[in-house]
Design a protein around this motif. Sequence first.
Motif, PDB file in Angstrom:
ATOM      1  N   ILE A 134      12.167  32.025 -27.032  1.00  0.00           N
ATOM      2  CA  ILE A 134      13.546  31.862 -27.511  1.00  0.00           C
ATOM      3  C   ILE A 134      13.574  31.597 -29.010  1.00  0.00           C
ATOM      4  N   GLU A 135      12.625  30.823 -29.517  1.00  0.00           N
ATOM      5  CA  GLU A 135      12.574  30.527 -30.957  1.00  0.00           C
ATOM      6  C   GLU A 135      12.470  31.796 -31.796  1.00  0.00           C
ATOM      7  N   GLN A 136      11.877  32.837 -31.221  1.00  0.00           N
ATOM      8  CA  GLN A 136      11.702  34.091 -31.958  1.00  0.00           C
ATOM      9  C   GLN A 136      12.910  35.026 -31.846  1.00  0.00           C
ATOM     10  N   ALA A 137      13.913  34.641 -31.068  1.00  0.00           N
ATOM     11  CA  ALA A 137      15.094  35.486 -30.850  1.00  0.00           C
ATOM     12  C   ALA A 137      16.082  35.305 -32.001  1.00  0.00           C
ATOM     13  N   GLN A 138      15.659  35.754 -33.161  1.00  0.00           N
ATOM     14  CA  GLN A 138      16.429  35.595 -34.395  1.00  0.00           C
ATOM     15  C   GLN A 138      16.857  36.964 -34.919  1.00  0.00           C
ATOM     16  N   VAL A 139      18.030  37.009 -35.544  1.00  0.00           N
ATOM     17  CA  VAL A 139      18.486  38.238 -36.185  1.00  0.00           C
ATOM     18  C   VAL A 139      17.401  38.724 -37.152  1.00  0.00           C
ATOM     19  N   GLY A 140      17.022  39.978 -37.033  1.00  0.00           N
ATOM     20  CA  GLY A 140      16.012  40.563 -37.915  1.00  0.00           C
ATOM     21  C   GLY A 140      14.611  40.546 -37.357  1.00  0.00           C
ATOM     22  N   ASN A 141      14.326  39.664 -36.404  1.00  0.00           N
ATOM     23  CA  ASN A 141      13.023  39.703 -35.747  1.00  0.00           C
ATOM     24  C   ASN A 141      12.945  40.895 -34.806  1.00  0.00           C
ATOM     25  N   ARG A 142      11.759  41.140 -34.290  1.00  0.00           N
ATOM     26  CA  ARG A 142      11.550  42.268 -33.382  1.00  0.00           C
ATOM     27  C   ARG A 142      11.172  41.774 -31.983  1.00  0.00           C
ATOM     28  N   LEU A 143      11.364  42.658 -31.008  1.00  0.00           N
ATOM     29  CA  LEU A 143      11.047  42.279 -29.631  1.00  0.00           C
ATOM     30  C   LEU A 143       9.599  41.848 -29.479  1.00  0.00           C
ATOM     31  N   GLY A 144       8.712  42.465 -30.231  1.00  0.00           N
ATOM     32  CA  GLY A 144       7.307  42.090 -30.155  1.00  0.00           C
ATOM     33  C   GLY A 144       7.043  40.658 -30.570  1.00  0.00           C
ATOM     34  N   ASP A 145       7.902  40.096 -31.428  1.00  0.00           N
ATOM     35  CA  ASP A 145       7.745  38.698 -31.838  1.00  0.00           C
ATOM     36  C   ASP A 145       7.939  37.759 -30.655  1.00  0.00           C
ATOM     37  N   ILE A 146       8.893  38.107 -29.780  1.00  0.00           N
ATOM     38  CA  ILE A 146       9.137  37.300 -28.581  1.00  0.00           C
ATOM     39  C   ILE A 146       7.928  37.378 -27.651  1.00  0.00           C
ATOM     40  N   GLY A 147       7.508  38.597 -27.337  1.00  0.00           N
ATOM     41  CA  GLY A 147       6.394  38.771 -26.420  1.00  0.00           C
ATOM     42  C   GLY A 147       5.105  38.164 -26.927  1.00  0.00           C
ATOM     43  N   HIS A 148       4.842  38.315 -28.230  1.00  0.00           N
ATOM     44  CA  HIS A 148       3.607  37.776 -28.802  1.00  0.00           C
ATOM     45  C   HIS A 148       3.581  36.247 -28.714  1.00  0.00           C
ATOM     46  N   ALA A 149       4.710  35.600 -29.003  1.00  0.00           N
ATOM     47  CA  ALA A 149       4.755  34.135 -28.954  1.00  0.00           C
ATOM     48  C   ALA A 149       4.441  33.629 -27.547  1.00  0.00           C
ATOM     49  N   ILE A 150       4.997  34.294 -26.536  1.00  0.00           N
ATOM     50  CA  ILE A 150       4.772  33.891 -25.148  1.00  0.00           C
ATOM     51  C   ILE A 150       3.331  34.166 -24.734  1.00  0.00           C
ATOM     52  N   GLN A 151       2.872  35.381 -24.988  1.00  0.00           N
ATOM     53  CA  GLN A 151       1.539  35.787 -24.537  1.00  0.00           C
ATOM     54  C   GLN A 151       0.438  34.951 -25.178  1.00  0.00           C
ATOM     55  N   SER A 152       0.522  34.761 -26.490  1.00  0.00           N
ATOM     56  CA  SER A 152      -0.551  34.047 -27.178  1.00  0.00           C
ATOM     57  C   SER A 152      -0.651  32.605 -26.706  1.00  0.00           C
ATOM     58  N   TYR A 153       0.486  31.987 -26.426  1.00  0.00           N
ATOM     59  CA  TYR A 153       0.458  30.605 -25.950  1.00  0.00           C
ATOM     60  C   TYR A 153      -0.072  30.525 -24.520  1.00  0.00           C
ATOM     61  N   ALA A 154       0.481  31.317 -23.616  1.00  0.00           N
ATOM     62  CA  ALA A 154       0.075  31.234 -22.209  1.00  0.00           C
ATOM     63  C   ALA A 154      -1.396  31.609 -22.030  1.00  0.00           C
ATOM     64  N   GLU A 155      -1.834  32.632 -22.738  1.00  0.00           N
ATOM     65  CA  GLU A 155      -3.224  33.066 -22.579  1.00  0.00           C
ATOM     66  C   GLU A 155      -4.210  32.077 -23.181  1.00  0.00           C
ATOM     67  N   SER A 156      -3.751  31.206 -24.083  1.00  0.00           N
ATOM     68  CA  SER A 156      -4.643  30.187 -24.635  1.00  0.00           C
ATOM     69  C   SER A 156      -5.070  29.180 -23.565  1.00  0.00           C
ATOM     70  N   PHE A 157      -4.355  29.137 -22.447  1.00  0.00           N
ATOM     71  CA  PHE A 157      -4.703  28.273 -21.321  1.00  0.00           C
ATOM     72  C   PHE A 157      -5.458  29.050 -20.236  1.00  0.00           C
ATOM     73  N   GLY A 158      -5.738  30.320 -20.500  1.00  0.00           N
ATOM     74  CA  GLY A 158      -6.422  31.145 -19.527  1.00  0.00           C
ATOM     75  C   GLY A 158      -5.508  31.735 -18.471  1.00  0.00           C
ATOM     76  N   TYR A 159      -4.200  31.623 -18.677  1.00  0.00           N
ATOM     77  CA  TYR A 159      -3.234  32.131 -17.708  1.00  0.00           C
ATOM     78  C   TYR A 159      -2.956  33.617 -17.943  1.00  0.00           C
ATOM     79  N   GLY A 160      -2.421  34.274 -16.913  1.00  0.00           N
ATOM     80  CA  GLY A 160      -2.043  35.672 -17.012  1.00  0.00           C
ATOM     81  C   GLY A 160      -0.540  35.824 -17.153  1.00  0.00           C
ATOM     82  N   VAL A 161      -0.119  36.692 -18.068  1.00  0.00           N
ATOM     83  CA  VAL A 161       1.305  36.958 -18.289  1.00  0.00           C
ATOM     84  C   VAL A 161       1.675  38.242 -17.552  1.00  0.00           C
ATOM     85  N   VAL A 162       2.565  38.137 -16.592  1.00  0.00           N
ATOM     86  CA  VAL A 162       2.937  39.275 -15.757  1.00  0.00           C
ATOM     87  C   VAL A 162       3.497  40.410 -16.615  1.00  0.00           C
ATOM     88  N   ARG A 163       3.025  41.620 -16.373  1.00  0.00           N
ATOM     89  CA  ARG A 163       3.473  42.804 -17.111  1.00  0.00           C
ATOM     90  C   ARG A 163       4.532  43.604 -16.350  1.00  0.00           C
TER      91      ARG A 163
END
Length: 259
Positions: A134-163
Amino acid sequence: MITLKSAREIELMEESGKILAGVHIGLRDLIKPGIDMWEIEEFAKEYITSRGAIPAQIGFEGYEYATCVSINDEICHGFPRHQKLKEGDLIKVDMCVDLNGGISDSCWAYAVGKPSEEVARLMEVTKKSLYLGIEQAQVGNRLGDIGHAIQSYAESFGYGVVRDFVGHGIGPTIHEAPMIAHYGEAGKGLRLKEGMVITIEPMINIGSWEADMVYSQSSGNINPAVTLDGTLSCQYEHSLAITKDGPKILTSQGEEMTY
């Protein structure tokens, strides 16, 4: 086609979101060991309709219920059913509300009784992932910014992000363009504009990100989706508007990062 919402449309969607949030707040007390899962469906349907709104999932692509109720290794799209909840279960309740054309969509996770350390950690990481997106959902940002923020955090715990399942635009119907992946590359994808209304709804698995679709001959649908390796899955979801002042959560249950 992506539709940009007016201030009036966003206000109506927020009013719808308040009703939806009220259901989730009520479920905090309802969900406990020993209750029948079907009570969740009955509570949600009565709460929504008694406030002049419509459970928007009923009739959507032939779906019959006000809620999707998924438990433990079920990722999403679980049917409400007659099944007793047990101490330690992890349950996810997803629903949509239509209030005079204003649509809202939110899923929340609940621990049944006292959660194990494994369940508590998964819930905490998944919720944090939602808010990082949600923090990345800013005017001018891109959809990849949202996905990257979620994926990088969750995967740092060894978790899988559903595709296989993603967020989406919302209004005037439940599912609109664009699709909001919960994984991706920062700086890539569609640029966010003021007036877009989307859902962010990461589904995070303890193990692999892969899903197994269970075909239901009775409904002709693929329901529910479960983790391929049988590990637990968690989900949190908000609907939010992209505004010049930052993301505006339309399904807030109170203090953010908490509810």
